[in-house]
Scaffold this motif. Structure first.
Motif, PDB file in Angstrom:
ATOM      1  N   ARG A   1       0.822  -1.222   0.000  1.00  0.00           N
ATOM      2  CA  ARG A   1       0.000   0.000   0.000  1.00  0.00           C
ATOM      3  C   ARG A   1       0.845   1.257   0.000  1.00  0.00           C
ATOM      4  N   ASP A   2       2.097   1.157   0.475  1.00  0.00           N
ATOM      5  CA  ASP A   2       3.000   2.302   0.368  1.00  0.00           C
ATOM      6  C   ASP A   2       3.374   2.552  -1.091  1.00  0.00           C
ATOM      7  N   ILE A   3       3.472   1.468  -1.855  1.00  0.00           N
ATOM      8  CA  ILE A   3       3.780   1.592  -3.289  1.00  0.00           C
ATOM      9  C   ILE A   3       2.545   2.038  -4.064  1.00  0.00           C
ATOM     10  N   ASP A   4       1.409   1.397  -3.752  1.00  0.00           N
ATOM     11  CA  ASP A   4       0.144   1.674  -4.456  1.00  0.00           C
ATOM     12  C   ASP A   4      -0.985   1.674  -3.432  1.00  0.00           C
ATOM     13  N   SER A   5      -1.517   2.853  -3.158  1.00  0.00           N
ATOM     14  CA  SER A   5      -2.571   2.971  -2.142  1.00  0.00           C
ATOM     15  C   SER A   5      -3.829   2.200  -2.520  1.00  0.00           C
ATOM     16  N   GLU A   6      -3.972   1.868  -3.808  1.00  0.00           N
ATOM     17  CA  GLU A   6      -5.143   1.125  -4.282  1.00  0.00           C
ATOM     18  C   GLU A   6      -4.831  -0.359  -4.467  1.00  0.00           C
ATOM     19  N   PHE A   7      -3.804  -0.844  -3.808  1.00  0.00           N
ATOM     20  CA  PHE A   7      -3.389  -2.234  -3.963  1.00  0.00           C
ATOM     21  C   PHE A   7      -4.540  -3.206  -3.673  1.00  0.00           C
ATOM     22  N   GLU A   8      -4.711  -4.176  -4.554  1.00  0.00           N
ATOM     23  CA  GLU A   8      -5.754  -5.186  -4.383  1.00  0.00           C
ATOM     24  C   GLU A   8      -5.142  -6.579  -4.507  1.00  0.00           C
ATOM     25  N   PHE A   9      -5.689  -7.489  -3.718  1.00  0.00           N
ATOM     26  CA  PHE A   9      -5.225  -8.868  -3.713  1.00  0.00           C
ATOM     27  C   PHE A   9      -6.370  -9.769  -4.145  1.00  0.00           C
ATOM     28  N   ASP A  10      -6.135 -10.603  -5.152  1.00  0.00           N
ATOM     29  CA  ASP A  10      -7.199 -11.417  -5.728  1.00  0.00           C
ATOM     30  C   ASP A  10      -7.862 -12.339  -4.707  1.00  0.00           C
ATOM     31  N   GLU A  11      -7.077 -12.861  -3.786  1.00  0.00           N
ATOM     32  CA  GLU A  11      -7.613 -13.812  -2.810  1.00  0.00           C
ATOM     33  C   GLU A  11      -7.893 -13.144  -1.456  1.00  0.00           C
ATOM     34  N   TRP A  12      -8.263 -11.869  -1.513  1.00  0.00           N
ATOM     35  CA  TRP A  12      -8.446 -11.062  -0.304  1.00  0.00           C
ATOM     36  C   TRP A  12      -9.516 -11.654   0.609  1.00  0.00           C
ATOM     37  N   ASP A  13     -10.671 -12.024   0.056  1.00  0.00           N
ATOM     38  CA  ASP A  13     -11.770 -12.560   0.873  1.00  0.00           C
ATOM     39  C   ASP A  13     -11.362 -13.853   1.580  1.00  0.00           C
ATOM     40  N   GLU A  14     -10.719 -14.742   0.840  1.00  0.00           N
ATOM     41  CA  GLU A  14     -10.273 -16.008   1.420  1.00  0.00           C
ATOM     42  C   GLU A  14      -9.256 -15.770   2.536  1.00  0.00           C
ATOM     43  N   LEU A  15      -8.332 -14.822   2.305  1.00  0.00           N
ATOM     44  CA  LEU A  15      -7.319 -14.499   3.310  1.00  0.00           C
ATOM     45  C   LEU A  15      -7.962 -13.935   4.573  1.00  0.00           C
ATOM     46  N   CYS A  16      -8.905 -13.013   4.400  1.00  0.00           N
ATOM     47  CA  CYS A  16      -9.569 -12.404   5.565  1.00  0.00           C
ATOM     48  C   CYS A  16     -10.340 -13.439   6.373  1.00  0.00           C
ATOM     49  N   ASN A  17     -10.944 -14.402   5.685  1.00  0.00           N
ATOM     50  CA  ASN A  17     -11.666 -15.470   6.389  1.00  0.00           C
ATOM     51  C   ASN A  17     -10.707 -16.307   7.231  1.00  0.00           C
ATOM     52  N   LYS A  18      -9.538 -16.607   6.674  1.00  0.00           N
ATOM     53  CA  LYS A  18      -8.539 -17.376   7.427  1.00  0.00           C
ATOM     54  C   LYS A  18      -8.046 -16.592   8.640  1.00  0.00           C
ATOM     55  N   LEU A  19      -7.765 -15.309   8.438  1.00  0.00           N
ATOM     56  CA  LEU A  19      -7.265 -14.472   9.534  1.00  0.00           C
ATOM     57  C   LEU A  19      -8.315 -14.317  10.624  1.00  0.00           C
ATOM     58  N   ASN A  20      -9.567 -14.164  10.218  1.00  0.00           N
ATOM     59  CA  ASN A  20     -10.651 -14.039  11.196  1.00  0.00           C
ATOM     60  C   ASN A  20     -10.811 -15.323  12.001  1.00  0.00           C
ATOM     61  N   ALA A  21     -10.655 -16.473  11.330  1.00  0.00           N
ATOM     62  CA  ALA A  21     -10.759 -17.761  12.028  1.00  0.00           C
ATOM     63  C   ALA A  21      -9.648 -17.903  13.066  1.00  0.00           C
ATOM     64  N   LEU A  22      -8.441 -17.451  12.730  1.00  0.00           N
ATOM     65  CA  LEU A  22      -7.323 -17.533  13.671  1.00  0.00           C
ATOM     66  C   LEU A  22      -7.464 -16.515  14.802  1.00  0.00           C
ATOM     67  N   ALA A  23      -8.095 -15.381  14.511  1.00  0.00           N
ATOM     68  CA  ALA A  23      -8.302 -14.359  15.539  1.00  0.00           C
ATOM     69  C   ALA A  23      -9.371 -14.766  16.547  1.00  0.00           C
ATOM     70  N   THR A  24     -10.188 -15.761  16.175  1.00  0.00           N
ATOM     71  CA  THR A  24     -11.258 -16.230  17.073  1.00  0.00           C
ATOM     72  C   THR A  24     -11.169 -17.736  17.289  1.00  0.00           C
ATOM     73  N   ASP A  25      -9.961 -18.269  17.170  1.00  0.00           N
ATOM     74  CA  ASP A  25      -9.739 -19.719  17.219  1.00  0.00           C
ATOM     75  C   ASP A  25     -10.188 -20.325  18.549  1.00  0.00           C
ATOM     76  N   CYS A  26     -11.018 -21.362  18.478  1.00  0.00           N
ATOM     77  CA  CYS A  26     -11.481 -22.079  19.677  1.00  0.00           C
ATOM     78  C   CYS A  26     -11.165 -23.568  19.586  1.00  0.00           C
ATOM     79  N   ASN A  27     -10.221 -23.936  18.764  1.00  0.00           N
ATOM     80  CA  ASN A  27      -9.865 -25.337  18.569  1.00  0.00           C
ATOM     81  C   ASN A  27      -9.374 -25.956  19.876  1.00  0.00           C
TER      82      ASN A  27
END
Length: 428
Positions: free
Chosen positions: A276-302
């Motif tokens: 984002r420092d290089i390109d403030s409009e940076f987009e990642f194709d797998e953004w939704d999938e990544l956010c779901n994984k990060l959210n699962a780890l942030a609320t992990d109850c395993n």
């Protein structure tokens, strides 16, 4: 940064001091002179003469440590390396070390080549502290030019001691940041790290490789050193790295090793910040999938994972998720002496954590007095504080106790507000 050499006139070799022994090799021998405040207190009590005597005694001990790095006894060599490490982590010794840097470098080289396990590990750490003391300039470049081939040989040697390889993976990263003067060599070193941590990537069929804990820690150290060097890459290099590694770094989030999951998460947050420092409009194709994984780890109850691991993981991934979704960073203020420094980005955090891993409790002292580290964090020249000001800054033991008690109560109340008690109830 390059500094002018100054000849140290306070040698201690002519004094009638007891010869160095194995017992002197312990870290405790440096405790009486391990910080700036200790020297100040000596000067207050006995004047300049006492300070000079203490300094001469200290330098005599250091010379004894240097001599003992070539001793026949592995235990004595280990103690000498540890003694030098403690001294460099807690004091600024530029003048003393600059005059003896090649001698110390030769000792480190010998211990890395002929030593085993803990001795190699201590030698690798000492090499990094030596570069931190010398700063970024021709002196540290000469040291690193000698040691870099040995580091890379140990790192690539699958039959070498695993603890030595772990230590080298960490030391090589910071030494490269401090002393490497060629960006192409930086890239080559990053490729060495990639050859290690990419072995933890999922296989082509999607299954995770089976890796033992020691090897996993080696991969973690390699990933963190690689992430440290990302902070000095050019925009064109970063674009290539984002395309090549960002999609695959997600796979490390599924690792069985909590340290690997956390290292991968923080590296992803760092890459998003740099992108984002290089390109403030940076987009990642797998953004939704990544956010779901990060959210699962942030609320992990395993239930199959340790509670301490889950708490540590949830805390980190809440910050990583904010970084990816909102570009946010939870800033932290570091106080040292009369100054403050704010850790306000993932780049700054990775750099601070890398230095702190080597200097440990001496980090605040280095932030105050080490010109190179102050330059890295843009703190300006060291601020000189006279003894009268130091005395005025000191508080009584009772006042300090009251302050610590109040801070503890406030911290406990603040943490209780954010602690997720609902998650912990079902884990007993």
């Amino acid at each position: 940064m390059p500094r002018n050499k100054k000849k140290n006139s306070k040698g201690g070799q002519q004094r009638a001091v007891q010869p160095f022994s194995d017992e002197d090799a312990s870290i405790e021998t440096l405790s009486h002179c391990s910080s700036f405040s200790d020297v100040t207190s000596v000067a207050d009590e006995g004047g300049e003469a006492s300070e000079d005597t203490a300094q001469e005694d200290f330098q005599y001990k250091l010379k004894g440590f240097i001599d003992s790095t070539v001793d026949k006894s592995a235990k004595t060599r280990q103690g000498a390396l540890d003694g030098l490490k403690t001294a460099m982590a807690t004091r600024i010794l530029y003048e003393f070390i600059s005059e003896r840097r090649m001698t110390i470098t030769d000792s480190i080289e010998r211990c890395l080549k002929k030593g085993k396990g803990e001795e190699q590990r201590a030698a690798a750490s000492l090499a990094c502290l030596l570069c931190i003391q010398l700063g970024s300039g021709i002196e540290s470049e000469e040291v690193f030019k000698t040691l870099k081939p040995i580091f890379k040989t140990i790192l690539a040697d699958g039959s070498a001691n695993i603890q030595a390889r772990q230590a080298v993976a960490t030391s090589l990263g910071l030494c490269t940041l401090v002393a490497e003067d060629d960006i192409l060599d930086v890239q080559a070193t990053m490729e060495c790290f990639e050859n290690l941590f990419t072995r933890s990537y999922a296989r082509a069929e999607g299954t995770c490789p089976s890796i033992n804990p020691q090897t996993s820690q080696l991969h973690v150290n390699a990933l963190l050193s690689w992430a440290l060097l990302l902070t000095i890459c050019s925009a064109s290099q970063l674009k290539d790295i984002l395309k090549k590694h960002l999609p695959r770094l997600q796979q490390l989030l599924e690792s069985d090793d909590v340290n690997m999951r956390i290292a991968a998460g923080e590296t992803i947050a760092l890459l998003f910040e740099l992108a984002r420092d290089i390109d403030s409009e940076f987009e990642f194709d797998e953004w939704d999938e990544l956010c779901n994984k990060l959210n699962a780890l942030a609320t992990d109850c395993n239930k199959h994972r340790a509670k301490t691991d889950k708490r540590k993981q949830r805390s980190v991934f809440r910050d990583v998720l904010k970084a990816v979704e909102e570009g946010d960073f939870q800033s932290e203020t570091i106080r040292f002496g009369t100054e403050r420094m704010t850790i306000d980005s993932w780049v700054r955090k990775r750099t601070y954590d890398a230095f702190r891993e080597f200097v440990g409790s001496g980090m605040n002292y280095h932030l105050q007095a080490n010109e190179f580290i102050r330059d890295v964090f843009e703190l300006g020249p060291p601020i000189l504080v006279d003894s009268a000001t130091m005395k005025a800054m000191k508080i009584s033991r009772f006042e300090r106790h009251l302050h610590n008690s109040a801070a503890f109560k406030a911290r406990t109340k603040a943490r209780s507000k954010f602690r997720d008690k609902r998650v912990d109830v079902g884990e007993f």
